[in-house]
Design an enzyme around this catalytic site. Sequence first.
Site, PDB file in Angstrom:
ATOM      1  N   TYR A 142       0.845  -1.203   0.000  1.00  0.00           N
ATOM      2  CA  TYR A 142       0.000   0.000   0.000  1.00  0.00           C
ATOM      3  C   TYR A 142       0.876   1.247   0.000  1.00  0.00           C
ATOM      4  CZ  TYR A 142      -3.649   3.337   1.244  1.00  0.00           C
ATOM      5  OH  TYR A 142      -4.514   4.407   1.238  1.00  0.00           O
ATOM      6  N   LYS A 146       1.157   4.130  -3.045  1.00  0.00           N
ATOM      7  CA  LYS A 146       0.961   5.552  -2.816  1.00  0.00           C
ATOM      8  C   LYS A 146       2.214   6.351  -3.177  1.00  0.00           C
ATOM      9  CE  LYS A 146      -3.324   5.695  -1.491  1.00  0.00           C
ATOM     10  NZ  LYS A 146      -4.339   6.433  -2.280  1.00  0.00           N
TER      11      LYS A 146
END
Length: 236
Positions: A142, A146
């Site tokens: 994750y 990002k």
Amino acid sequence: MTSIKDSVVLVTGGSRGLGKALVEELYARGAAKVYATARDPRTVTHPDAVPLALEVTDPRSVAAAAAQAQDVTVLINNAGVSLGATSFLDSPVEDVRREFETNFFGPLLVTRAFVPVIERNGGGHLLNVHSVLSWVGVAGSYSATKAAFWSQTNTLRLELRPRGVGVTGLHVGYIDTDMASAVDAPKSAPRDVAALALDGVEAGAYEVLADDLSRRVKAGLSGDLAVLYPQLENAN
């Protein structure tokens, strides 16, 4: 500068969480129309929003949404997913790929589809929703998605400036939404983050740092890595 008043906005992931708060704040600021997208448009509950089916990882779904929403002047890439792939060594590679498909390639597909629309409508703005985890690799893939999305935004800002499209990146820590429901830490209210994000759009800001955590981490990027990763100190 982009005025929200009388604009036509498309918000991906607009049925809940921050996306829902953005839809509400857009109408509070006088947006003429807001397309709120979701895999199932029946989950969009705002009475004035235009529900629109969209799966950001499916090129055909993205093309269909762009064909239907030909009046958009502001695009907000908010949709994202966290599958808990916290270990690059042990988490299923399929989960890592899915997070990248949704969090990096998804907004890229949507942006490529809607930039020509925004240009034809005289220019406008792109808001990409990032995270403080763009800058700290503590959440596995994750965080990596990002970070990659942040880099995508920085490149798009340069590409789109001469085409009349401004680009703002939003960074924030934990927001009080379903995605962060299991997190025991201070959380920002979605409506507060939405207001700060749209303030940034209207001001033409390159980035919006929506909480103290994001501001501290951004400021610390030029320092020693052990400050951002105290685990490194503990290992010595």
